[in-house]
Every structure is written in structure tokens, then in C-alpha cells.
Motif scaffolding. Sequence first.
Motif, PDB file in Angstrom:
ATOM      1  N   PHE A 260      16.773  18.031  21.300  1.00 15.24           N
ATOM      2  CA  PHE A 260      16.641  16.575  21.786  1.00 15.24           C
ATOM      3  C   PHE A 260      17.934  15.967  21.416  1.00 15.24           C
ATOM      4  N   ILE A 261      18.487  16.208  20.125  1.00 15.87           N
ATOM      5  CA  ILE A 261      19.633  15.431  19.682  1.00 15.87           C
ATOM      6  C   ILE A 261      20.779  15.876  20.389  1.00 15.87           C
ATOM      7  N   LYS A 262      20.877  17.127  20.502  1.00 15.62           N
ATOM      8  CA  LYS A 262      22.033  17.837  21.160  1.00 15.62           C
ATOM      9  C   LYS A 262      22.176  17.336  22.678  1.00 15.62           C
ATOM     10  N   ILE A 263      20.950  16.930  23.386  1.00 18.43           N
ATOM     11  CA  ILE A 263      20.809  16.559  24.628  1.00 18.43           C
ATOM     12  C   ILE A 263      21.444  15.293  24.815  1.00 18.43           C
ATOM     13  N   GLY A 264      20.928  14.139  23.803  1.00 20.52           N
ATOM     14  CA  GLY A 264      21.259  12.891  23.602  1.00 20.52           C
ATOM     15  C   GLY A 264      22.701  12.592  23.260  1.00 20.52           C
ATOM     16  N   LEU A 265      23.139  13.337  22.306  1.00 25.34           N
ATOM     17  CA  LEU A 265      24.351  13.202  21.741  1.00 25.34           C
ATOM     18  C   LEU A 265      25.474  14.179  22.231  1.00 25.34           C
ATOM     19  N   GLY A 266      25.276  15.291  22.566  1.00 26.77           N
ATOM     20  CA  GLY A 266      26.217  16.348  22.800  1.00 26.77           C
ATOM     21  C   GLY A 266      26.782  16.700  21.762  1.00 26.77           C
ATOM     22  N   GLU A 267      28.186  17.080  21.995  1.00 24.87           N
ATOM     23  CA  GLU A 267      29.181  17.699  20.729  1.00 24.87           C
ATOM     24  C   GLU A 267      29.071  16.545  19.540  1.00 24.87           C
ATOM     25  N   ARG A 268      28.749  15.517  19.769  1.00 28.15           N
ATOM     26  CA  ARG A 268      28.721  14.172  18.581  1.00 28.15           C
ATOM     27  C   ARG A 268      27.488  14.651  17.807  1.00 28.15           C
ATOM     28  N   SER A 269      26.503  15.362  18.091  1.00 30.95           N
ATOM     29  CA  SER A 269      25.349  15.765  17.452  1.00 30.95           C
ATOM     30  C   SER A 269      25.701  16.288  16.223  1.00 30.95           C
ATOM     31  N   ALA A 270      27.070  17.000  16.044  1.00 29.71           N
ATOM     32  CA  ALA A 270      27.395  17.431  14.672  1.00 29.71           C
ATOM     33  C   ALA A 270      27.457  16.474  13.719  1.00 29.71           C
ATOM     34  N   LEU A 271      27.509  15.125  13.890  1.00 27.21           N
ATOM     35  CA  LEU A 271      27.616  14.085  13.022  1.00 27.21           C
ATOM     36  C   LEU A 271      26.276  13.998  12.139  1.00 27.21           C
ATOM     37  N   VAL A 272      25.321  14.319  12.715  1.00 27.89           N
ATOM     38  CA  VAL A 272      23.897  14.202  11.915  1.00 27.89           C
ATOM     39  C   VAL A 272      23.432  15.743  11.872  1.00 27.89           C
ATOM     40  N   LEU A 273      23.827  16.548  12.496  1.00 22.10           N
ATOM     41  CA  LEU A 273      23.122  17.915  12.431  1.00 22.10           C
ATOM     42  C   LEU A 273      23.889  18.938  11.274  1.00 22.10           C
ATOM     43  N   SER A 274      24.829  18.567  11.160  1.00 22.96           N
ATOM     44  CA  SER A 274      25.874  19.790  10.337  1.00 22.96           C
ATOM     45  C   SER A 274      25.259  19.503   8.757  1.00 22.96           C
ATOM     46  N   SER A 275      25.662  20.595   8.174  1.00 23.24           N
ATOM     47  CA  SER A 275      25.147  20.496   6.668  1.00 23.24           C
ATOM     48  C   SER A 275      26.434  21.144   6.054  1.00 23.24           C
ATOM     49  N   GLN A 276      27.027  20.218   4.927  1.00 27.41           N
ATOM     50  CA  GLN A 276      27.921  20.753   3.927  1.00 27.41           C
ATOM     51  C   GLN A 276      27.579  20.278   2.785  1.00 27.41           C
ATOM     52  N   HIS A 277      27.207  21.509   1.749  1.00 24.20           N
ATOM     53  CA  HIS A 277      26.952  21.217   0.331  1.00 24.20           C
ATOM     54  C   HIS A 277      28.358  21.082  -0.472  1.00 24.20           C
ATOM     55  N   VAL A 278      28.911  19.945  -0.611  1.00 29.61           N
ATOM     56  CA  VAL A 278      30.175  20.058  -1.235  1.00 29.61           C
ATOM     57  C   VAL A 278      30.269  19.408  -2.606  1.00 29.61           C
ATOM     58  N   GLN A 279      30.934  20.148  -3.528  1.00 27.75           N
ATOM     59  CA  GLN A 279      31.157  19.629  -4.871  1.00 27.75           C
ATOM     60  C   GLN A 279      32.821  19.512  -5.071  1.00 27.75           C
ATOM     61  N   SER A 280      33.021  18.559  -6.219  1.00 27.33           N
ATOM     62  CA  SER A 280      34.628  18.248  -6.497  1.00 27.33           C
ATOM     63  C   SER A 280      34.737  18.887  -7.753  1.00 27.33           C
ATOM     64  N   VAL A 281      35.492  19.656  -8.102  1.00 29.39           N
ATOM     65  CA  VAL A 281      35.972  20.359  -9.339  1.00 29.39           C
ATOM     66  C   VAL A 281      37.225  19.802  -9.995  1.00 29.39           C
ATOM     67  N   GLN A 282      37.886  19.177  -9.052  1.00 32.15           N
ATOM     68  CA  GLN A 282      39.344  18.365  -9.311  1.00 32.15           C
ATOM     69  C   GLN A 282      38.902  17.097 -10.076  1.00 32.15           C
ATOM     70  N   LEU A 283      38.308  16.429  -9.452  1.00 33.31           N
ATOM     71  CA  LEU A 283      37.852  14.943 -10.031  1.00 33.31           C
ATOM     72  C   LEU A 283      37.578  14.895 -11.403  1.00 33.31           C
ATOM     73  N   PRO A 284      36.544  15.813 -11.881  1.00 36.10           N
ATOM     74  CA  PRO A 284      36.344  15.985 -13.265  1.00 36.10           C
ATOM     75  C   PRO A 284      37.602  16.373 -14.108  1.00 36.10           C
ATOM     76  N   LYS A 285      38.537  17.008 -13.322  1.00 38.04           N
ATOM     77  CA  LYS A 285      39.659  17.624 -14.105  1.00 38.04           C
ATOM     78  C   LYS A 285      40.513  16.612 -14.560  1.00 38.04           C
ATOM     79  N   ILE A 286      40.646  15.711 -13.739  1.00 34.85           N
ATOM     80  CA  ILE A 286      41.685  14.516 -13.956  1.00 34.85           C
ATOM     81  C   ILE A 286      41.139  13.489 -14.729  1.00 34.85           C
ATOM     82  N   GLY A 287      39.793  13.469 -15.064  1.00 33.60           N
ATOM     83  CA  GLY A 287      39.070  12.656 -15.845  1.00 33.60           C
ATOM     84  C   GLY A 287      38.461  11.650 -15.351  1.00 33.60           C
ATOM     85  N   TYR A 288      38.126  11.553 -13.919  1.00 35.89           N
ATOM     86  CA  TYR A 288      37.384  10.688 -13.211  1.00 35.89           C
ATOM     87  C   TYR A 288      35.833  10.725 -13.607  1.00 35.89           C
ATOM     88  N   LYS A 289      35.307   9.511 -14.066  1.00 34.69           N
ATOM     89  CA  LYS A 289      33.915   9.375 -14.386  1.00 34.69           C
ATOM     90  C   LYS A 289      33.278   8.569 -13.265  1.00 34.69           C
TER      91      LYS A 289
END
Length: 301
Positions: free
Chosen positions: A257-286
Motif C-alpha cells: 500500500f505504501i508503494k502504491i501511495g508513494l511510488g518510488e519515493r516509498s524508499a524513504l520509509v521502507l529502505s533499511s540501512q544499519h550504518v556505523q561510523s568507525v571514522q568519527l571515533p578515530k578523529i576523537g569525536y565524542k
Amino acid sequence: MKVLVTGATGFIGTALCSHLLQNNHSVHYLVTDAADIKDKDNYKGFLWNPEKNEIDLNSLDQVDAIVNLAGHTINCKWTDENKKQIHDSRINCSNTLFNALQNNEHQIKSIVNASAIGIYQSSETAIYNENSTGFGNDFLAQVCKDWEVANLRFEGLGIKTAITRFGLILSKDKGVLHELAKVVSKGLGANLGNGKQWMSWIHFNDVIEIIYQLLKEQQSGIFNVVAPNAVKQNEFLKLLAAQLNKPLWLPNIPSVFIKIGLGERSALVLSSQHVQSVQLPKIGYKFMFTDLASTLKDLYK
């Protein structure tokens, strides 16, 4: 430090300019409409037209660094015309800056360019960091890939280049949290799809501080701008409903139903990305905010 900011009147740019001014830096900013120029002490606007590769070169005068945030909003109907605008506006802005720096004398040493975690392929099982190469092939991923290629060219000019892949930036006034809260606050919250999509989020204040640190230290490389603890959508909505003291009782809204209503833009609410940062801790960001519950509590205090 004098910083040139594109997208200075936008969601992140407005807060970043205020932060720079509060810390005794000077800001030049680029706009496409003269009506948006509202100068004050240490804050001066200039006109540009990225579609025509035009820029007021006075904007580069005595500038030490650039923050490039400009681009057409993705929160619109994804018609062919709007998709072209989303893509081309980002590439044109980067190209206009690059051409100006390549062809004119300047003293710019570093640049921070926006991107997004939408570059990664949607997955409920993969975990991505800055070294991952699991890029997607959908529209948003292609925009990010093309944008980053355009921005990495600044390195060839001897300019230290940082690419910031923003996660879901949480603010109660703008963005994804603002839109979700409007629904949940009416007691109408429901999981979109199966609710198992990963949401890699970050507090708005951390975003500003990260950009500021990258600027001050003239950092270069790829940085995933996400908090350490991603959550799944069903957990996100559960915590948001609890913070707003509202029930979360409606059944999931099926993906079809979301894809019918939003079409390709449904990716904004249905896509899944489990992302981590290894670089921010390396530069000392707290990180100031590392878990979602305390983040929501702060935003809605």
C-alpha cells in the motif's frame, strides 16, 4: 576562520551558520535569490546560479574553508522533473564550486561536502561502515554516488575533502522525526511495512558539532554521520510514542500500500540501512547523544 556555506538557508545550514558566528568565525553564504541575502556582522551573502555555472567570485575572498550543503529537497513528489532536479542541483553546485576554485586564485584549504547513507544498499542484515562497498542501485543511491564523485575532485586541487554521509537527522522542528511525530501525536502511529527496517539516526546537535570539528581540524575522508546505536523502525516508533505519551496500537501498514501511495519515493520509509561510523571515533569525536530514548527526551523536553 572564514567559511563559505552553500545551502545556508536550509535545515542544517541555518544552524551551522549560527554556530560558526557564535564561535567568532566569519561566514560567506551563497544563494540563488537576492531576496535571501540578509547580511549582518561577519555574515555576508553572495549570488550564484549553479545551473549556469555562475558564481560571484567575491564570495571566495579570504575564505579558508567551504561547507557544501546545497541541493533540491528530496521531500517532494518524485516526478521525472523533480528527480532530475534532485540529482542535477547537487552535481551543478559541486561543479560550479570546483570550476571557480580551479580557475581562480584562492586560499581555501578544506571543504566539507554533504552526502547520505542512502548510498548503501537496503538490507535488514548488513552492517555498513565507511569501508563498506555495498552500495545500492536505486535512485537515491545513484544520486549519492554521482555527488561523491563530483566532490572528491576537490582533492585534485590540493583541498582536503571530507564527505559526510548523513543518517536520519533528528529534530522536532524539521525532517523525519517531525513528520513521524505529527502522526504519532494524534494516536495514529503505525509501523510502515514490516517495521524491521533499520533507522540509523543522529541528533541534530551532533550533526552541527561534527561538521564544526571537521572544519576546524581540516579533516579529509568519508564520514558516516550517525549515532552509535541504530534501531529498527518498530523500536523507534515505540520509543517515540512513549515519549509523546501516545498509544501505538494500529496494525502495520503493508509495504504494497505504501508503494502504491508513494511510488518510488516509498524508499524513504521502507529502505533499511544499519550504518556505523568507525571514522568519527578515530578523529576523537565524542557523541553527545548515543541512545534514542535520551535523544527523544532531550528533543521534547
